[in-house]
Design an enzyme around this catalytic site. Structure first.
Site, PDB file in Angstrom:
ATOM      1  N   GLU A 176      10.434   8.838 -16.463  1.00  0.00           N
ATOM      2  CA  GLU A 176       9.071   9.279 -16.805  1.00  0.00           C
ATOM      3  C   GLU A 176       8.743   8.928 -18.259  1.00  0.00           C
ATOM      4  O   GLU A 176       7.635   8.486 -18.582  1.00  0.00           O
ATOM      5  CB  GLU A 176       8.942  10.787 -16.609  1.00  0.00           C
ATOM      6  CG  GLU A 176       9.068  11.221 -15.153  1.00  0.00           C
ATOM      7  CD  GLU A 176       9.343  12.713 -15.039  1.00  0.00           C
ATOM      8  OE1 GLU A 176       8.592  13.518 -15.620  1.00  0.00           O
ATOM      9  OE2 GLU A 176      10.323  13.079 -14.371  1.00  0.00           O
TER      10      GLU A 176
ATOM     11  N   SER B 210      15.746  22.197 -15.033  1.00  0.00           N
ATOM     12  CA  SER B 210      14.570  22.973 -15.400  1.00  0.00           C
ATOM     13  C   SER B 210      15.032  24.317 -15.941  1.00  0.00           C
ATOM     14  O   SER B 210      16.034  24.863 -15.472  1.00  0.00           O
ATOM     15  CB  SER B 210      13.691  23.166 -14.166  1.00  0.00           C
ATOM     16  OG  SER B 210      12.934  24.358 -14.288  1.00  0.00           O
TER      17      SER B 210
ATOM     18  N   HIS C 163       0.828  -1.227   0.000  1.00  0.00           N
ATOM     19  CA  HIS C 163       0.000   0.000   0.000  1.00  0.00           C
ATOM     20  C   HIS C 163       0.858   1.271   0.000  1.00  0.00           C
ATOM     21  O   HIS C 163       0.420   2.317   0.466  1.00  0.00           O
ATOM     22  CB  HIS C 163      -0.952   0.037   1.201  1.00  0.00           C
ATOM     23  CG  HIS C 163      -1.673  -1.253   1.441  1.00  0.00           C
ATOM     24  ND1 HIS C 163      -2.890  -1.553   0.873  1.00  0.00           N
ATOM     25  CD2 HIS C 163      -1.320  -2.353   2.168  1.00  0.00           C
ATOM     26  CE1 HIS C 163      -3.268  -2.771   1.259  1.00  0.00           C
ATOM     27  NE2 HIS C 163      -2.328  -3.282   2.030  1.00  0.00           N
TER      28      HIS C 163
ATOM     29  N   LYS D 191      16.347  22.113  -9.829  1.00  0.00           N
ATOM     30  CA  LYS D 191      15.705  20.858 -10.250  1.00  0.00           C
ATOM     31  C   LYS D 191      16.665  19.841 -10.865  1.00  0.00           C
ATOM     32  O   LYS D 191      17.589  20.192 -11.599  1.00  0.00           O
ATOM     33  CB  LYS D 191      14.588  21.146 -11.266  1.00  0.00           C
ATOM     34  CG  LYS D 191      13.359  21.816 -10.688  1.00  0.00           C
ATOM     35  CD  LYS D 191      12.681  21.017  -9.587  1.00  0.00           C
ATOM     36  CE  LYS D 191      11.889  19.841 -10.095  1.00  0.00           C
ATOM     37  NZ  LYS D 191      10.682  20.208 -10.787  1.00  0.00           N
TER      38      LYS D 191
END
Ligand code: ARG
Length: 471
Positions: free
Chosen positions: A295, A282, A161, A288
C-alpha cells in the site's frame, strides 16, 4: 565589511543585509547539501582548467584540490555546520575553502557562475543516481526471474476487467513484470544519453570572458559531449524531466503489481501470502495481516508522479535563462530518487517472499469458466462449427452451469447433451483442461510451457547484458 552591509559572497553592491524572509525562503542548503560530492568534483575540474589558462598557479591549484578533498571528508563525516545565510552548497564549499586556504580559495569562482555550476552538479548527480537505480533494478529482475523459473508449472487466472479471462502460467504473469521493469532499466539508460553533458563554461548564461578549455573539463568529468548553447545549457531541465519520467514510469509499474499483491492476498482471492515479516498487524483486530508495504508503495507512486509534475509546472512558461524558481527542482529529484530506491527494495522483497496457493487459483479458474474460449475453439477446429455458433453454444452451457451452481468440470453430461451432442464427446474433458489451455497458446510470447522456457532464456540474456553494461 561594515556590519550593516551585506555579508554575502555576492554582497558587494548591497547597502543593507538580506531580510530574514529572503534568507528563509532562499536557502537551499537544507536539501542541496546532497550535491556536495558532485560540486567538489565539478570544482576540481574547473580548477584544472583555471590552472591551464593561467588563472591559478600550480601552488594555488594544489591547495585548492587539497582543500576541496578535505571539505569532502568534513561533509561526509557530518562536520560541516550548515548555515542558511550561506544559501546553498556551492557557497558553503567556497567559503569553507577560503577559510581553509585563504586567497587561492577566492580565485576558484573565476569564469564560473552558480548557474552553470549547479547545472553541472545535477547532471553529475543524475549520472550517479541512474547507475544506482539501474543496479537495484537488476537485483529486482534477478528475483523475479528466479521466482518465475520456479512457477512455470503453476496455473492462475489471467484477468480482463478484473473478471477471470483465461488460464495463464504463474511464470508468465511474473515475467510480464520482468519486461516492464526491464523497460524501466532501458528508460533510465536513455536518460543518461541526454543527461551526460558538460555545461561548465556557460557561465551565467552567455559564456565566460576566459579561454576556458571546455574539452579539458569534459574529460575531467568524463562527460564527452559539450553543450552547444550556453543559454540552453543553464536553462534546460529536460534531462531532469526525463529522469523524473523514468522514475514515474517505474513507480506506475510498481503501483500495479502492488495493487495485485494487495488483491491477491485478500481472503476473497487467497492466491498468495506474504511473509509475516513484510506485513503488519492491527492494534484492535487480532486477526489482521495487512499488506502495508504494497500500500505504501502504491501511495508513493502518486508522490513520485507529483515530483515530475512539479518540475513540468516549474519550467512551463519560464523565460530564458536561469530563474531562481529552478532551485527547487532538486527537491523533486531527491525525493523521487529516495522513493524509487525504497520501492525497488520493497517490491523485490515482496516478490522474493510471496508464496502462491495453486489450489485457490485453480478453483477460481474453474468457477470463472476460464476455458470457455478453449471449448469454443475446440468446436471450431475439431467439429467444424462456425465460431459465432460455437460461442453461442458454449455461452448457453455457461448459462446452465451458472444457474445450477456448477462449473464446466462438474456439470452433468445430460445437461451438456441438451445443448449439444458435441459436449459429451470423449474429448470434452481435454478441451476444457486448464493446463492444455495454456499449452495451446503456443505463439512466441504466449503462455504455453515451452514458450515459458523460451521467455526465461530471453530474460536471462537481457539480464546478462544489463549486468555487463553496468560492470
Ligand atoms: N542554489 C541555486 C540553485 O540551485 C544556485 C544557482 C543560483 N543562481 C543565481 N543566479 N542566484 O538554483
Amino acid at each position: 565589511m561594515s556590519s550593516e552591509k551585506s555579508t554575502k559572497l555576492w554582497g558587494g553592491r548591497f547597502e543593507s543585509p538580506a531580510s530574514s524572509i529572503l534568507e528563509k525562503i532562499g536557502e537551499s542548503i537544507s536539501f542541496d547539501y546532497k550535491l556536495y560530492k558532485q560540486d567538489i568534483r565539478g570544482s576540481k575540474a574547473h580548477a584544472r582548467n583555471l590552472l591551464k589558462i593561467g588563472i591559478l598557479s600550480q601552488d594555488e591549484f594544489d591547495s585548492i584540490l587539497e582543500g576541496l578533498s578535505r571539505i569532502e571528508v568534513e561533509i561526509s563525516e557530518g562536520k560541516m555546520k550548515f548555515q542558511p545565510e550561506l544559501e546553498d552548497i556551492h557557497m558553503h564549499i567556497e567559503s569553507r575553502l577560503t577559510e581553509l586556504i585563504g586567497n587561492a580559495g577566492k580565485r576558484l569562482h573565476t569564469g564560473r557562475s552558480r548557474n552553470d555550476q549547479v547545472g553541472q552538479d545535477v547532471r553529475l548527480y543524475l549520472r550517479d543516481s541512474i547507475e544506482l537505480i539501474q543496479k537495484e533494478l537488476i537485483s529486482l529482475l534477478e528475483v523475479i526471474l528466479d521466482k518465475a523459473s520456479g512457477s512455470v508449472d503453476m496455473v492462475m487466472p489471467g484477468y480482463t476487467h478484473l473478471q477471470v479471462a483465461q488460464p495463464i502460467r504463474v511464470s508468465h504473469y511474473l515475467l510480464s513484470y520482468f519486461w516492464a521493469f526491464s523497460r524501466d532499466f532501458e528508460t533510465f539508460q536513455n536518460v543518461r544519453n541526454h543527461n551526460d553533458l558538460t555545461v561548465l563554461g556557460s557561465g551565467a548564461l552567455a559564456g565566460v570572458n576566459y579561454a576556458t578549455d571546455r574539452n579539458l573539463i569534459a574529460e575531467e568529468l568524463n562527460f564527452p559531449k559539450l553543450s552547444k548553447n550556453s543559454i540552453d545549457a543553464v536553462s534546460s531541465r529536460d534531462h531532469l524531466l526525463q529522469y523524473l519520467y523514468a522514475c514515474t514510469q517505474t513507480m506506475i509499474h510498481f503501483s500495479r503489481i502492488c495493487e495485485e499483491i494487495i488483491i491477491f492476498s485478500t481472503v476473497e482471492f487467497s492466491f498468495l501470502t506474504l511473509p509475516d515479516s513484510l506485513t503488519t498487524g492491527s492494534s484492535i483486530m487480532p486477526q489482521k495481516k495487512n499488506p502495508d508495504l504494497a500500500e505504501l508503495i502504491r501511495g508513493k507512486s502518486a508522490r513520485v508522479q507529483s515530483s515530475l509534475n512539479h518540475v513540468i509546472g516549474m519550467v512551463k512558461g519560464l523565460p530564458l535563462a536561469y530563474n531562481r524558481d529552478l532551485q527547487e527542482d532538486k527537491i523533486a529529484l531527491f525525493d523521487a530518487e529516495e522513493q524509487v530506491l525504497l520501492s525497488i527494495e520493497g517490491v523485490r522483497e515482496m516478490i522474493r517472499g510471496m508464496k502462491f496457493r495453486p489450489e485457490n487459483m485453480e478453483n477460481s479458474l474453474r468457477k470463472g469458466f476460464a476455458t470457455a474460449t478453449d471449448l469454443a475453439d475446440w468446436l471450431v477446429s475439431e467439429k467444424k462449427v462456425p465460431f459465432r455458433e460455437a460461442h453461442e453454444l458454449v455461452g448457453r452451457l455457461v448459462g446452465v452451469c451458472t444457474s445450477s451452481g456448477k462449473t464446466l468440470f462438474d456439470i452433468e453430461p445430460e445437461k451438456r447433451k441438451d445443448i449439444s451432442e458435441f459436449f459429451i464427446d470423449n474429448k470434452y474433458e481435454a478441451a476444457i483442461s486448464l493446463s492444455n489451455s495454456t499449452d495451446k497458446k503456443n505463439v512466441p510470447g504466449g503462455t504455453a510451457r515451452i514458450r515459458q522456457i523460451e521467455q526465461i532464456d530471453e530474460a536471462k540474456s537481457f539480464l546478462n547484458s544489463a549486468r555487463q553494461s553496468k560492470s
